[in-house]
Design a protein around this motif. Structure first.
Motif, PDB file in Angstrom:
ATOM      1  N   THR A   2       0.832  -1.193   0.000  1.00  0.00           N
ATOM      2  CA  THR A   2       0.000   0.000   0.000  1.00  0.00           C
ATOM      3  C   THR A   2       0.873   1.250   0.000  1.00  0.00           C
ATOM      4  O   THR A   2       1.882   1.326   0.707  1.00  0.00           O
ATOM      5  N   VAL A   3       0.471   2.254  -0.757  1.00  0.00           N
ATOM      6  CA  VAL A   3       1.165   3.536  -0.790  1.00  0.00           C
ATOM      7  C   VAL A   3       0.422   4.494   0.135  1.00  0.00           C
ATOM      8  O   VAL A   3      -0.799   4.589   0.088  1.00  0.00           O
ATOM      9  N   VAL A   4       1.181   5.178   1.013  1.00  0.00           N
ATOM     10  CA  VAL A   4       0.585   6.151   1.928  1.00  0.00           C
ATOM     11  C   VAL A   4       1.253   7.502   1.720  1.00  0.00           C
ATOM     12  O   VAL A   4       2.385   7.588   1.243  1.00  0.00           O
ATOM     13  N   SER A   5       0.556   8.540   2.102  1.00  0.00           N
ATOM     14  CA  SER A   5       1.091   9.898   2.025  1.00  0.00           C
ATOM     15  C   SER A   5       1.347  10.386   3.439  1.00  0.00           C
ATOM     16  O   SER A   5       0.488  10.231   4.317  1.00  0.00           O
ATOM     17  N   VAL A   6       2.525  10.947   3.670  1.00  0.00           N
ATOM     18  CA  VAL A   6       2.905  11.425   5.000  1.00  0.00           C
ATOM     19  C   VAL A   6       3.401  12.858   4.881  1.00  0.00           C
ATOM     20  O   VAL A   6       4.215  13.166   4.006  1.00  0.00           O
ATOM     21  N   VAL A  31      13.661   3.561   4.540  1.00  0.00           N
ATOM     22  CA  VAL A  31      14.057   4.167   5.817  1.00  0.00           C
ATOM     23  C   VAL A  31      12.839   4.331   6.716  1.00  0.00           C
ATOM     24  O   VAL A  31      12.868   3.987   7.900  1.00  0.00           O
ATOM     25  N   VAL A  32      11.752   4.835   6.164  1.00  0.00           N
ATOM     26  CA  VAL A  32      10.541   5.068   6.956  1.00  0.00           C
ATOM     27  C   VAL A  32       9.952   3.742   7.428  1.00  0.00           C
ATOM     28  O   VAL A  32       9.510   3.626   8.573  1.00  0.00           O
ATOM     29  N   ARG A  33       9.949   2.707   6.583  1.00  0.00           N
ATOM     30  CA  ARG A  33       9.445   1.392   7.003  1.00  0.00           C
ATOM     31  C   ARG A  33      10.262   0.842   8.165  1.00  0.00           C
ATOM     32  O   ARG A  33       9.707   0.332   9.142  1.00  0.00           O
TER      33      ARG A  33
END
Length: 142
Positions: A2-6, A31-33
């Motif tokens: 899934t692609v999310v926006s942060v 890195v964020v994962r």
């Protein structure tokens, strides 16, 4: 996947990109994962579950531009059964350090640290957790 926006400040995004390049990550998503996995795993230590714990939490913030100190006061009162001690100190010309000594369960300490981390404008949040029963009397060697 899934692609999310942060949303995040440009400075943080630049630091993530630089970290990714410097450490051989394939990109900022990796890195964020990894950061998310590490954050979620912090309080999943099975050795600490169902034990009475002591936690030390330190928070650094700029007192001139934020209301973090007021939020710390509210958290201290909201968790008065958990907060055994609290210390406030001025650091340099613009900063304050708040130190909390906590006594409680892993779930209580985790919740408290989460609320502090969610407080807008904190500069750093650091903590350690140790079992209180590890300080018990040593066994008689005889």
């Amino acid at each position: 996947m899934t692609v999310v926006s942060v949303s995040m400040p440009d400075e943080l995004l630049e630091r993530i990109d630089e970290f990714s390049d410097d450490h051989g990550y394939t990109g900022r998503s990796e890195v964020v994962r990894e950061a998310a996995r590490n954050l979620l795993g912090e309080f999943e230590d099975k050795r600490l579950e169902d034990r009475e714990l002591m936690g030390v939490v330190t928070v650094l913030f700029d007192f001139e531009t934020t209301n973090v100190e007021e939020r710390m006061m509210h958290l201290r009162h909201e968790h008065e059964g958990l907060v055994a001690s609290n210390f406030h100190n001025h650091v340099g010309n613009h900063y304050c350090m708040e130190l909390f000594v906590l006594e409680g369960t892993l779930e209580e300490i985790s919740s408290f640290v989460g609320k502090i981390r969610a407080t807008k404008n904190t500069l750093t949040v650091d903590y350690s957790v140790i079992p209180v029963d590890s300080f018990g009397p040593l066994a008689d060697p005889s």
